[in-house]
Design an enzyme around this catalytic site. Sequence first.
Site, PDB file in Angstrom:
ATOM      1  N   CYS A  59      40.110  22.462  40.896  1.00 50.18           N
ATOM      2  CA  CYS A  59      38.872  23.068  40.416  1.00 50.18           C
ATOM      3  C   CYS A  59      38.019  23.137  41.878  1.00 50.18           C
ATOM      4  O   CYS A  59      37.219  22.147  42.023  1.00 50.18           O
ATOM      5  CB  CYS A  59      38.118  22.458  39.300  1.00 50.18           C
ATOM      6  SG  CYS A  59      36.597  23.295  39.071  1.00 50.18           S
ATOM      7  N   CYS A  72      34.221  22.656  40.993  1.00 50.41           N
ATOM      8  CA  CYS A  72      33.879  21.383  40.561  1.00 50.41           C
ATOM      9  C   CYS A  72      33.991  20.357  41.758  1.00 50.41           C
ATOM     10  O   CYS A  72      32.982  19.672  41.897  1.00 50.41           O
ATOM     11  CB  CYS A  72      34.862  20.992  39.663  1.00 50.41           C
ATOM     12  SG  CYS A  72      35.285  21.845  38.180  1.00 50.41           S
ATOM     13  N   ASP A  73      34.885  20.515  42.749  1.00 51.66           N
ATOM     14  CA  ASP A  73      35.045  19.506  43.737  1.00 51.66           C
ATOM     15  C   ASP A  73      34.760  19.979  45.010  1.00 51.66           C
ATOM     16  O   ASP A  73      34.868  19.032  45.861  1.00 51.66           O
ATOM     17  CB  ASP A  73      36.555  18.719  43.521  1.00 51.66           C
ATOM     18  CG  ASP A  73      36.628  18.370  42.215  1.00 51.66           C
ATOM     19  OD1 ASP A  73      35.762  17.870  41.421  1.00 51.66           O
ATOM     20  OD2 ASP A  73      37.793  18.368  41.674  1.00 51.66           O
TER      21      ASP A  73
END
Length: 301
Positions: free
Chosen positions: A131, A134-135
Site C-alpha cells: 500500500c 499507507c506506507d
Amino acid sequence: MKDIIIVGGGTAGLTAAIYARRAGKSVLVIEADNCGGQIINTPEIENYPGIKNISGLEFANGLKDQAESLGAVIESAKVTGLDIKDGKVKTLHTTSGDRECMAVILATGAKNRHLGLENEEEFTGCGVSYCATCDGAFFKDGVVAVNGGGNTAIEDAFFLSNYCSKVYLIHRRDAFRADAKEVAKLKAKENVEFILNSTITALCGNGDLEYVELENTLDHRKSKLEIEGLFIAIGQTPDNKAFADFVTLDEKGYIAAGEDCKTATKGIFAAGDCRTKSVRQLTTAAADGAVAALAAIAYCG
Ligand SMILES: Cc1cc2nc3c(=O)[nH]c(=O)nc-3n(C[C@H](O)[C@H](O)[C@H](O)COP(=O)(O)OP(=O)(O)OC[C@H]3O[C@@H](n4cnc5c(N)ncnc54)[C@H](O)[C@@H]3O)c2cc1C
C-alpha cells in the site's frame, strides 16, 4: 438474532447496510480489518458520480457514518465459517463468537496478491509494502521500487515519485495493462526509471530490505537492485473459502453470482468485488450493495 448480517465493511457492505436499515431491518456489519475496505488506500477518487474529488479515507468514513447514523451496528471480527440450521437461520462463526441471522450478504472484496517469495512475510513492514498510500511517507527521500504493470502499480509509482528521490517501476513485460495515458505521464517523471521484462526473484537484507534480485525474462541475466522499499502492486485475489460449502466459487475464488447478487443458496447474497463480474469499481460495488440488500430484505419478508 439479526435480520441481515453483512460480511465486510467496504463500499458494497456499507451500501447494503444503508439500504437494509432504511427498510427497517436489523443489520450487523462484521469487518475483519479496516472499515471502508480497499478504497481507504487511495489518495484520490475522481470517478464516483456526484463527487468531483475525494480521498479514499474520507469517502469510506462518509459511508461508515451514514450506515451507523441509520442504526447499522459494525463489529470488528473475522467471519471464519457459516452454517445453516432449521432451513432459514444462518449462523456465522466469527473470531468473536457465533452470530445468527436470516439473510447473509457476503461483501468480502479482494486482497492484494503476494509475489510468493520465501521471505516475503518476514520483510512485510520492514521494506515490503502492498500500500503506497499507507506506507509511502515512511520512504521520504528514499529509493524505492514498485512491482506491477496495471493501473494500481502506475498510480503507486506516481504517488511515490512525489515523496522519494528515486522510483523504479519493475514489470515482467514491456507492455502495460494500465492506461497508456497514465504510463506516459509516469515516464515523463525525471525520478522514475522503468525496469521492464524483469521479475523479482529474491528479497534480501539483514532485518530490513536492502536489495532485490532481478531476473531478465528475455536473456535470464540476474542483477541486483538496491532499494529501501518495495511496493508490490500485482493485483488482487478474493478469499471466500470459508463460504465454499454454501456458495459456488469460480476458478479464481470469486463467488458465482449474477447481477441479482443471488448465490447457490437462498438467503445468501454476494455483493461487490468478491463476486464474479468484469468491472470492479466503487460504483459497481455500491450498486451491488443496493441490489443485494433489496434481495435480502425481500427474502427476510
Ligand atoms: C489502490 C486502489 C485504488 C482504487 N481506486 C479506485 C477509484 O479511484 N475509483 C473506483 O471506482 N474504484 C477504485 N478502486 C477499486 C475499489 O476500491 C473497489 O472496487 C471497491 O473498494 C470494492 O468494494 P467492496 O466493498 O466490494 O470490497 P472491499 O473494499 O475490498 O471491502 C471488503 C471488506 O471485507 C472485509 N472482509 C473480507 N473478508 C472478511 C471476513 N471473512 N470477515 C470480515 N470481514 C471481511 C475486508 O477487510 C474489507 O474491508 C481502487 C482500489 C484500490 C486497491
